[in-house]
Design an enzyme around this catalytic site. Structure first.
Site, PDB file in Angstrom:
ATOM      1  N   ASP A 172       0.849  -1.199   0.000  1.00 23.57           N
ATOM      2  CA  ASP A 172       0.000   0.000   0.000  1.00 23.57           C
ATOM      3  C   ASP A 172       0.883   1.247   0.000  1.00 23.57           C
ATOM      4  OD1 ASP A 172      -2.297  -1.522   0.198  1.00 23.57           O
ATOM      5  OD2 ASP A 172      -2.699  -1.039   2.295  1.00 23.57           O
ATOM      6  N   LYS A 182      -6.716   7.169  -6.337  1.00 23.04           N
ATOM      7  CA  LYS A 182      -6.628   8.638  -6.256  1.00 23.04           C
ATOM      8  C   LYS A 182      -5.636   9.062  -5.179  1.00 23.04           C
ATOM      9  CE  LYS A 182     -11.221   9.908  -7.935  1.00 23.04           C
ATOM     10  NZ  LYS A 182     -12.538  10.477  -7.593  1.00 23.04           N
ATOM     11  N   ARG A 193      -1.189  -0.914  -8.395  1.00 23.85           N
ATOM     12  CA  ARG A 193      -2.547  -0.485  -8.065  1.00 23.85           C
ATOM     13  C   ARG A 193      -2.566   1.027  -8.226  1.00 23.85           C
ATOM     14  NH1 ARG A 193      -3.760  -0.898  -2.125  1.00 23.85           N
ATOM     15  NH2 ARG A 193      -4.270  -3.079  -2.498  1.00 23.85           N
TER      16      ARG A 193
END
Ligand SMILES: Cc1cc2nc3c(=O)[nH]c(=O)nc-3n(C[C@H](O)[C@H](O)[C@H](O)COP(=O)(O)OP(=O)(O)OC[C@H]3O[C@@H](n4cnc5c(N)ncnc54)[C@H](O)[C@@H]3O)c2cc1C
Length: 308
Positions: free
Chosen positions: A125, A179, A176
């Site tokens: 992430d 926004k 990935r």
């Protein structure tokens, strides 16, 4: 978002934790791995893939960071045992990035290696901009030391993202694209809705052009349509990209994507450290004021259920 909702968002940290927990429960699979596995099974039965997030961003010491790495390895074992279609998404702060780069690298590598041993995949992430350089550096180091089963996240909100895509091109990264949730200063980030959308589309074009496998992570209908346009113009097969959505957000739209034959992966967080994640989700919920009001009224007037 209306005026009342934006005011509520500013005061969210002052909302009592039990209330935050109740209204954000739809975003979290549960407190333990078993609860998360049940959600993953349900998603798989609905034709969706999953990615598991072990919640915990503010680790106090190396033991906690090790424990999170262990929880990820356990999850990977459980997917294999249960024949579940899920990979994992890790946050580097949870693996100890703020405690030390080397500590984080060791934890990350242990999860990535374990995933490779079990034919699985690890998504890193992307967190706030104080971590972007280290995250990209760690990703590159892992790839250069031979790990193929690892991917990165890029945020359309950041002005640097197109440059990052160009610098990563030699790695044909699995990305990935989202926004970006963290509010960043205007010097480094787009602030207005249309610029973020435009940056998303441009980044997606560049990634597809470079042959990347892209996880298109959005609940924005317009962006989903643009992505469908771009991927079909390139003649990409359904297994050459995927859509990604968050657990509890716009499930009907997700079902639509699955019916249309798309791959869809649902980001499925679980764990006891649910608070920071829940706040971020509530901040993005356009109806947050309504939910808080409904819950409060539901508790004041017996017989009402509060939140649906
Ligand atoms: C799978 C996945 C992984 C992600 N990983 C990261 C990451 O690693 N780093 C990062 O910075 N960000 C991450 N994000 C968050 C992302 O950056 C955005 O903040 C988030 O997805 C909202 O943007 P959007 O594209 O959905 O558009 P928005 O314009 O924010 O949302 C579109 C519509 O979706 C609905 N919606 C959106 N959020 C909610 C909500 N919480 N509750 C109810 N309805 C909602 C609303 O109807 C809204 O109008 C991830 C998102 C997804 C889907």
């Amino acid at each position: 978002m209306g005026l009342v909702d934006s005011a509520i968002v500013r005061f969210l940290p002052a909302v009592p934790k039990p209330l935050v927990r109740r209204i954000s429960s739809r975003y979290i699979a549960g407190e333990d791995l078993d609860a998360a596995l049940r959600v993953v099974r349900r998603l798989n039965d609905e034709g969706k893939l999953a990615t598991i997030d072990v919640l915990g961003e503010e680790v106090a010491g190396p033991e906690e960071a090790h424990a999170i790495a262990t929880a990820y390895r356990d999850a990977i074992d459980a997917f294999e045992r249960g024949h579940l279609e899920s990979n994992v998404s890790v946050k580097l702060t949870g693996l100890g990035l703020k405690l030390g780069y080397e500590l984080c690298r060791e934890n990350l590598e242990s999860v990535v290696q374990h995933a490779a041993d079990h034919g699985n995949f690890v998504r890193i992430d992307m967190e706030d901009s104080s971590t972007t350089d280290d995250t990209l550096r760690l990703y590159r180091e892992l790839r250069e030391s031979g790990h193929e089963n690892v991917g990165i996240v890029l945020q359309a909100r950041l002005k640097r993202t197109l440059q990052d895509i160009r610098e990563l091109a030699d790695q044909s990264p699995n990305v990935r694209l989202c926004k970006g949730i963290y509010l960043e200063p205007p010097e480094i980030a787009y602030r207005d809705f249309d610029s973020i959308r435009a940056s998303f589309v441009q980044a997606l074009e560049e990634l597809l052009e470079g042959g990347s496998y892209v996880g298109i992570a959005t609940h924005d209908e317009w962006l989903v349509e643009q992505s469908q346009r771009l991927t079909s113009a390139r003649g990409l097969a359904p297994d050459e990209f995927e859509f990604q959505m968050l657990l509890g957000v716009r499930p009907a739209m997700g079902n639509e994507l699955v019916r249309a034959g798309h791959r869809l992966r649902i980001y499925t967080p679980f764990g006891r450290d649910w608070y920071a994640y829940s706040l971020r989700r509530l901040q993005e919920n356009p109806k947050v004021a309504g939910y808080i009001a409904a819950d409060t009224v539901g508790r004041l007037i017996p017989g009402r259920n509060g939140v649906s």
